[in-house]
Design a protein around this motif. Structure first.
Motif, mmCIF file in Angstrom:
data_model
loop_
_atom_site.group_PDB
_atom_site.id
_atom_site.type_symbol
_atom_site.label_atom_id
_atom_site.label_comp_id
_atom_site.label_asym_id
_atom_site.label_seq_id
_atom_site.Cartn_x
_atom_site.Cartn_y
_atom_site.Cartn_z
ATOM 1 N N UNK A 94 27.372 38.380 -94.634
ATOM 2 C CA UNK A 94 27.356 39.059 -93.343
ATOM 3 C C UNK A 94 27.621 40.528 -93.645
ATOM 4 N N UNK A 95 26.574 41.323 -93.668
ATOM 5 C CA UNK A 95 26.735 42.732 -94.031
ATOM 6 C C UNK A 95 27.555 43.499 -92.988
ATOM 7 N N UNK A 96 27.538 43.053 -91.743
ATOM 8 C CA UNK A 96 28.328 43.721 -90.702
ATOM 9 C C UNK A 96 29.819 43.514 -90.929
ATOM 10 N N UNK A 97 30.160 42.399 -91.574
ATOM 11 C CA UNK A 97 31.573 42.085 -91.835
ATOM 12 C C UNK A 97 31.971 42.327 -93.284
ATOM 13 N N UNK A 98 31.037 42.844 -94.089
ATOM 14 C CA UNK A 98 31.308 43.067 -95.518
ATOM 15 C C UNK A 98 31.845 41.804 -96.189
ATOM 16 N N UNK A 99 31.188 40.702 -95.910
ATOM 17 C CA UNK A 99 31.685 39.417 -96.396
ATOM 18 C C UNK A 99 30.603 38.581 -97.046
ATOM 19 N N UNK A 100 31.026 37.854 -98.062
ATOM 20 C CA UNK A 100 30.177 36.922 -98.796
ATOM 21 C C UNK A 100 30.774 35.532 -98.622
ATOM 22 N N UNK A 101 29.905 34.519 -98.577
ATOM 23 C CA UNK A 101 30.376 33.154 -98.363
ATOM 24 C C UNK A 101 29.726 32.198 -99.364
ATOM 25 N N UNK A 102 30.428 31.074 -99.558
ATOM 26 C CA UNK A 102 29.845 29.985 -100.335
ATOM 27 C C UNK A 102 30.239 28.679 -99.652
ATOM 28 N N UNK A 103 29.257 28.035 -99.030
ATOM 29 C CA UNK A 103 29.475 26.725 -98.421
ATOM 30 C C UNK A 103 29.222 25.679 -99.486
ATOM 31 N N UNK A 104 30.229 24.860 -99.746
ATOM 32 C CA UNK A 104 30.135 23.857 -100.806
ATOM 33 C C UNK A 104 30.227 22.471 -100.191
ATOM 34 N N UNK A 105 29.180 21.692 -100.340
ATOM 35 C CA UNK A 105 29.134 20.328 -99.813
ATOM 36 C C UNK A 105 29.006 19.329 -100.953
ATOM 37 N N UNK A 106 29.262 18.073 -100.636
ATOM 38 C CA UNK A 106 29.142 16.987 -101.619
ATOM 39 C C UNK A 106 29.852 17.339 -102.927
ATOM 40 N N UNK A 107 31.083 17.788 -102.792
ATOM 41 C CA UNK A 107 31.826 18.241 -103.965
ATOM 42 C C UNK A 107 32.160 17.069 -104.889
ATOM 43 N N UNK A 108 32.098 17.341 -106.182
ATOM 44 C CA UNK A 108 32.433 16.345 -107.195
ATOM 45 C C UNK A 108 33.545 16.887 -108.086
ATOM 46 N N UNK A 109 34.090 15.995 -108.911
ATOM 47 C CA UNK A 109 35.184 16.394 -109.799
ATOM 48 C C UNK A 109 34.776 17.578 -110.677
ATOM 49 N N UNK A 110 33.482 17.620 -111.038
ATOM 50 C CA UNK A 110 32.984 18.680 -111.921
ATOM 51 C C UNK A 110 32.955 20.058 -111.251
ATOM 52 N N UNK A 111 33.161 20.095 -109.947
ATOM 53 C CA UNK A 111 33.183 21.381 -109.241
ATOM 54 C C UNK A 111 34.570 22.011 -109.227
ATOM 55 N N UNK A 112 35.554 21.321 -109.762
ATOM 56 C CA UNK A 112 36.894 21.884 -109.870
ATOM 57 C C UNK A 112 36.855 23.116 -110.756
#
Lengths: 117, 107
Positions: free
Chosen positions: A73-91
């Protein structure tokens, strides 16, 4: 000076979801590609995803494609990462970084994501 | 995907010594190669980009060289603050890839 502050990490069960945020300051956010990288415990750095300054070009590592979504969101100077279906390897510690098309020239301190039952 | 291979995995050296770290790409990355320093609990720091260009504020004892598939990071005289893990990264093609890292430890 450039400042990148990640938030949103925490403990989540396998199969769960989490949304990371990165608040940017000290530079013209809309001028830069932005990226996420991560470091799993005892492992090296791994590039995760990058998004162009206008958000119409996005890249993902194969390990997260179809499960993670990067946005900004360039208006908010923000970056996001939506993470779904998380697994142990994403730790991992997840880092927000400026750049991606070019080298990652500024990094945040990271936010820890732990996937565990 | 371009695979980046670093050697050695661990380099043991004394303060004041010269350290030479290697990075090999599985295919040419042209000059699009960066080096990062990472200390525990800290944000990674960009040292070198475009093979040999210093990032802002990086001391001259760090230097990069190479081309194509073979690259080197040299620390001319190790200081106490240089003991860390060093990563190379190619940004010539997607996905961006890092080497597995070289840990520089005090002998």
């Amino acid at each position: 000076q450039v400042q990148l502050v990640e938030s949103g990490g925490g403990l989540v069960k396998p199969g769960g979801s989490l949304r990371l945020s990165c608040a940017a300051s000290g530079f013209i956010f809309s001028d830069y590609y932005m990226s996420w990288a991560r470091q799993a415990p005892g492992k090296g750095l791994e590039w995760v995803s990058s998004i162009s300054n206008s958000d119409n070009t996005i890249y993902y590592a194969d390990s997260v494609k179809g499960r993670f979504t990067i946005s900004r969101d360039n208006a908010k100077n923000s970056l996001y990462l939506q993470m779904n279906s998380l697994s142990l390897e994403d730790t991992a510690v997840y880092y927000c970084a400026r750049g991606g098309f070019v080298p990652l020239d500024s990094w945040g301190q990271g936010t820890l994501v732990t996937v565990s039952s | 995907e371009i695979v980046m291979t670093q050697s050695p995995a661990t380099l043991s050296a004394s303060p004041g010594e010269r350290a030479t770290l290697s990075c090999r790409a599985s295919q040419s990355v042209s000059g699009n190669l960066a080096w990062y320093q990472h200390k525990p609990g800290q944000a990674p720091r960009l040292l070198i980009y475009a093979t040999s260009v210093w990032a802002t504020g990086i001391p001259a004892r760090f230097s990069g060289s190479g081309s194509g598939t073979e690259f080197t990071l040299t620390i001319s005289s190790l200081q106490s603050e240089d003991f860390a893990v060093y990563y190379c990264q190619q940004y010539n093609s997607w996905p961006r890839t890092f080497g597995q890292g070289t840990k520089v430890v005090i002998k």
